[in-house]
Scaffold this motif. Sequence first.
Motif, PDB file in Angstrom:
ATOM      1  N   LYS A 160     -71.396 -89.250 -17.294  1.00  0.00           N
ATOM      2  CA  LYS A 160     -72.097 -89.503 -16.030  1.00  0.00           C
ATOM      3  C   LYS A 160     -71.354 -90.583 -15.239  1.00  0.00           C
ATOM      4  O   LYS A 160     -70.801 -91.518 -15.810  1.00  0.00           O
ATOM      5  CB  LYS A 160     -73.533 -89.931 -16.301  1.00  0.00           C
ATOM      6  N   PRO A 161     -71.356 -90.463 -13.908  1.00  0.00           N
ATOM      7  CA  PRO A 161     -70.646 -91.439 -13.080  1.00  0.00           C
ATOM      8  C   PRO A 161     -71.235 -92.839 -13.194  1.00  0.00           C
ATOM      9  O   PRO A 161     -72.442 -93.003 -13.356  1.00  0.00           O
ATOM     10  CB  PRO A 161     -70.802 -90.909 -11.663  1.00  0.00           C
ATOM     11  N   VAL A 162     -70.344 -93.817 -13.139  1.00  0.00           N
ATOM     12  CA  VAL A 162     -70.741 -95.222 -13.143  1.00  0.00           C
ATOM     13  C   VAL A 162     -70.368 -95.772 -11.765  1.00  0.00           C
ATOM     14  O   VAL A 162     -69.239 -96.200 -11.550  1.00  0.00           O
ATOM     15  CB  VAL A 162     -70.014 -96.000 -14.270  1.00  0.00           C
ATOM     16  N   PRO A 163     -71.313 -95.685 -10.792  1.00  0.00           N
ATOM     17  CA  PRO A 163     -70.991 -96.016  -9.398  1.00  0.00           C
ATOM     18  C   PRO A 163     -70.396 -97.403  -9.190  1.00  0.00           C
ATOM     19  O   PRO A 163     -69.587 -97.595  -8.293  1.00  0.00           O
ATOM     20  CB  PRO A 163     -72.332 -95.881  -8.672  1.00  0.00           C
ATOM     21  N   GLN A 164     -70.772 -98.380 -10.023  1.00  0.00           N
ATOM     22  CA  GLN A 164     -70.232 -99.725  -9.813  1.00  0.00           C
ATOM     23  C   GLN A 164     -68.735 -99.793 -10.111  1.00  0.00           C
ATOM     24  O   GLN A 164     -68.080-100.766  -9.780  1.00  0.00           O
ATOM     25  CB  GLN A 164     -71.005-100.788 -10.602  1.00  0.00           C
ATOM     26  N   PHE A 165     -68.182 -98.743 -10.734  1.00  0.00           N
ATOM     27  CA  PHE A 165     -66.751 -98.702 -11.003  1.00  0.00           C
ATOM     28  C   PHE A 165     -66.026 -97.758 -10.051  1.00  0.00           C
ATOM     29  O   PHE A 165     -64.970 -97.245 -10.366  1.00  0.00           O
ATOM     30  CB  PHE A 165     -66.481 -98.297 -12.460  1.00  0.00           C
ATOM     31  N   SER A 166     -66.586 -97.514  -8.882  1.00  0.00           N
ATOM     32  CA  SER A 166     -65.922 -96.643  -7.916  1.00  0.00           C
ATOM     33  C   SER A 166     -64.932 -97.463  -7.087  1.00  0.00           C
ATOM     34  O   SER A 166     -65.153 -98.639  -6.812  1.00  0.00           O
ATOM     35  CB  SER A 166     -66.944 -95.958  -7.016  1.00  0.00           C
ATOM     36  N   ARG A 167     -63.822 -96.829  -6.752  1.00  0.00           N
ATOM     37  CA  ARG A 167     -62.788 -97.448  -5.919  1.00  0.00           C
ATOM     38  C   ARG A 167     -62.196 -96.383  -5.011  1.00  0.00           C
ATOM     39  O   ARG A 167     -62.236 -95.204  -5.316  1.00  0.00           O
ATOM     40  CB  ARG A 167     -61.669 -98.046  -6.788  1.00  0.00           C
ATOM     41  N   ARG A 168     -61.615 -96.823  -3.910  1.00  0.00           N
ATOM     42  CA  ARG A 168     -60.959 -95.905  -2.974  1.00  0.00           C
ATOM     43  C   ARG A 168     -59.446 -96.051  -3.111  1.00  0.00           C
ATOM     44  O   ARG A 168     -58.938 -97.153  -3.277  1.00  0.00           O
ATOM     45  CB  ARG A 168     -61.374 -96.213  -1.547  1.00  0.00           C
ATOM     46  N   PHE A 169     -58.759 -94.916  -3.023  1.00  0.00           N
ATOM     47  CA  PHE A 169     -57.306 -94.896  -3.122  1.00  0.00           C
ATOM     48  C   PHE A 169     -56.740 -93.971  -2.053  1.00  0.00           C
ATOM     49  O   PHE A 169     -57.342 -92.953  -1.719  1.00  0.00           O
ATOM     50  CB  PHE A 169     -56.851 -94.356  -4.493  1.00  0.00           C
ATOM     51  N   PHE A 170     -55.561 -94.332  -1.559  1.00  0.00           N
ATOM     52  CA  PHE A 170     -54.822 -93.452  -0.674  1.00  0.00           C
ATOM     53  C   PHE A 170     -53.933 -92.563  -1.531  1.00  0.00           C
ATOM     54  O   PHE A 170     -53.241 -93.045  -2.423  1.00  0.00           O
ATOM     55  CB  PHE A 170     -53.956 -94.247   0.306  1.00  0.00           C
ATOM     56  N   ILE A 171     -53.951 -91.271  -1.262  1.00  0.00           N
ATOM     57  CA  ILE A 171     -53.171 -90.293  -2.012  1.00  0.00           C
ATOM     58  C   ILE A 171     -52.297 -89.534  -1.019  1.00  0.00           C
ATOM     59  O   ILE A 171     -52.800 -88.992  -0.034  1.00  0.00           O
ATOM     60  CB  ILE A 171     -54.088 -89.275  -2.743  1.00  0.00           C
ATOM     61  N   SER A 172     -51.004 -89.474  -1.287  1.00  0.00           N
ATOM     62  CA  SER A 172     -50.095 -88.746  -0.413  1.00  0.00           C
ATOM     63  C   SER A 172     -50.445 -87.263  -0.387  1.00  0.00           C
ATOM     64  O   SER A 172     -50.819 -86.679  -1.406  1.00  0.00           O
ATOM     65  CB  SER A 172     -48.649 -88.910  -0.886  1.00  0.00           C
ATOM     66  N   LYS A 173     -50.295 -86.663   0.770  1.00  0.00           N
ATOM     67  CA  LYS A 173     -50.545 -85.226   0.917  1.00  0.00           C
ATOM     68  C   LYS A 173     -49.572 -84.406   0.092  1.00  0.00           C
ATOM     69  O   LYS A 173     -49.822 -83.248  -0.189  1.00  0.00           O
ATOM     70  CB  LYS A 173     -50.435 -84.824   2.385  1.00  0.00           C
ATOM     71  N   GLN A 174     -48.442 -85.007  -0.283  1.00  0.00           N
ATOM     72  CA  GLN A 174     -47.441 -84.276  -1.046  1.00  0.00           C
ATOM     73  C   GLN A 174     -47.497 -84.569  -2.540  1.00  0.00           C
ATOM     74  O   GLN A 174     -46.706 -84.036  -3.300  1.00  0.00           O
ATOM     75  CB  GLN A 174     -46.050 -84.557  -0.493  1.00  0.00           C
ATOM     76  N   SER A 175     -48.440 -85.387  -2.971  1.00  0.00           N
ATOM     77  CA  SER A 175     -48.583 -85.661  -4.402  1.00  0.00           C
ATOM     78  C   SER A 175     -49.178 -84.441  -5.094  1.00  0.00           C
ATOM     79  O   SER A 175     -50.120 -83.831  -4.586  1.00  0.00           O
ATOM     80  CB  SER A 175     -49.519 -86.849  -4.648  1.00  0.00           C
ATOM     81  N   THR A 176     -48.631 -84.110  -6.255  1.00  0.00           N
ATOM     82  CA  THR A 176     -49.222 -83.033  -7.042  1.00  0.00           C
ATOM     83  C   THR A 176     -50.460 -83.574  -7.751  1.00  0.00           C
ATOM     84  O   THR A 176     -50.668 -84.791  -7.822  1.00  0.00           O
ATOM     85  CB  THR A 176     -48.227 -82.520  -8.099  1.00  0.00           C
ATOM     86  N   LEU A 177     -51.261 -82.690  -8.306  1.00  0.00           N
ATOM     87  CA  LEU A 177     -52.434 -83.139  -9.063  1.00  0.00           C
ATOM     88  C   LEU A 177     -52.009 -83.947 -10.281  1.00  0.00           C
ATOM     89  O   LEU A 177     -52.647 -84.941 -10.620  1.00  0.00           O
ATOM     90  CB  LEU A 177     -53.298 -81.944  -9.463  1.00  0.00           C
ATOM     91  N   ASP A 178     -50.929 -83.534 -10.942  1.00  0.00           N
ATOM     92  CA  ASP A 178     -50.427 -84.301 -12.088  1.00  0.00           C
ATOM     93  C   ASP A 178     -50.019 -85.712 -11.674  1.00  0.00           C
ATOM     94  O   ASP A 178     -50.360 -86.689 -12.339  1.00  0.00           O
ATOM     95  CB  ASP A 178     -49.233 -83.604 -12.749  1.00  0.00           C
ATOM     96  N   GLN A 179     -49.289 -85.831 -10.574  1.00  0.00           N
ATOM     97  CA  GLN A 179     -48.874 -87.147 -10.080  1.00  0.00           C
ATOM     98  C   GLN A 179     -50.083 -87.996  -9.717  1.00  0.00           C
ATOM     99  O   GLN A 179     -50.127 -89.194 -10.008  1.00  0.00           O
ATOM    100  CB  GLN A 179     -47.962 -86.998  -8.863  1.00  0.00           C
ATOM    101  N   THR A 180     -51.059 -87.384  -9.089  1.00  0.00           N
ATOM    102  CA  THR A 180     -52.276 -88.092  -8.693  1.00  0.00           C
ATOM    103  C   THR A 180     -53.028 -88.590  -9.919  1.00  0.00           C
ATOM    104  O   THR A 180     -53.442 -89.754  -9.976  1.00  0.00           O
ATOM    105  CB  THR A 180     -53.177 -87.182  -7.840  1.00  0.00           C
ATOM    106  N   LEU A 181     -53.184 -87.736 -10.915  1.00  0.00           N
ATOM    107  CA  LEU A 181     -53.896 -88.120 -12.137  1.00  0.00           C
ATOM    108  C   LEU A 181     -53.174 -89.266 -12.839  1.00  0.00           C
ATOM    109  O   LEU A 181     -53.807 -90.247 -13.250  1.00  0.00           O
ATOM    110  CB  LEU A 181     -54.034 -86.920 -13.072  1.00  0.00           C
TER     111      LEU A 181
END
Length: 110
Positions: free
Chosen positions: A65-86
């Motif tokens: 289950k999500p733990v909202p107090q540990f949420s953060r925002r990140f910028f992700i490049s449009k050219q990043s693959t899912l593997d790179q993002t993970l």
Amino acid sequence: ELKMNLVEHLDFELIPEQMWLRLVEWYGGGPALPRKVICMGRDRHMQVELYPALVLVVVAGNDGKPVPQFSRRFFISKQSTLDQTLLMLAEKLSKPVERSRLWHRSKGEQ
């Protein structure tokens, strides 16, 4: 986050990282806003990605289950693959990549 519709040479200047570091050393500085250079379009022209995707990342507890107090925002490049993002998110959150997962959730979806 940057304001929308910024105009280069009017609202901002693009400079190499080494130049930014030197200016900060000499004069002090505001927040750095690093951006990637990506290839766009069929002709693969180089372009600075001013507005990468902004994603909300929520860490899940051992029960899944999500733990909202540990949420953060990140910028992700449009050219990043899912593997790179993970890999990048696991590193930034100090989580083992083998225990990390990505889910896409539409706005308002539970």
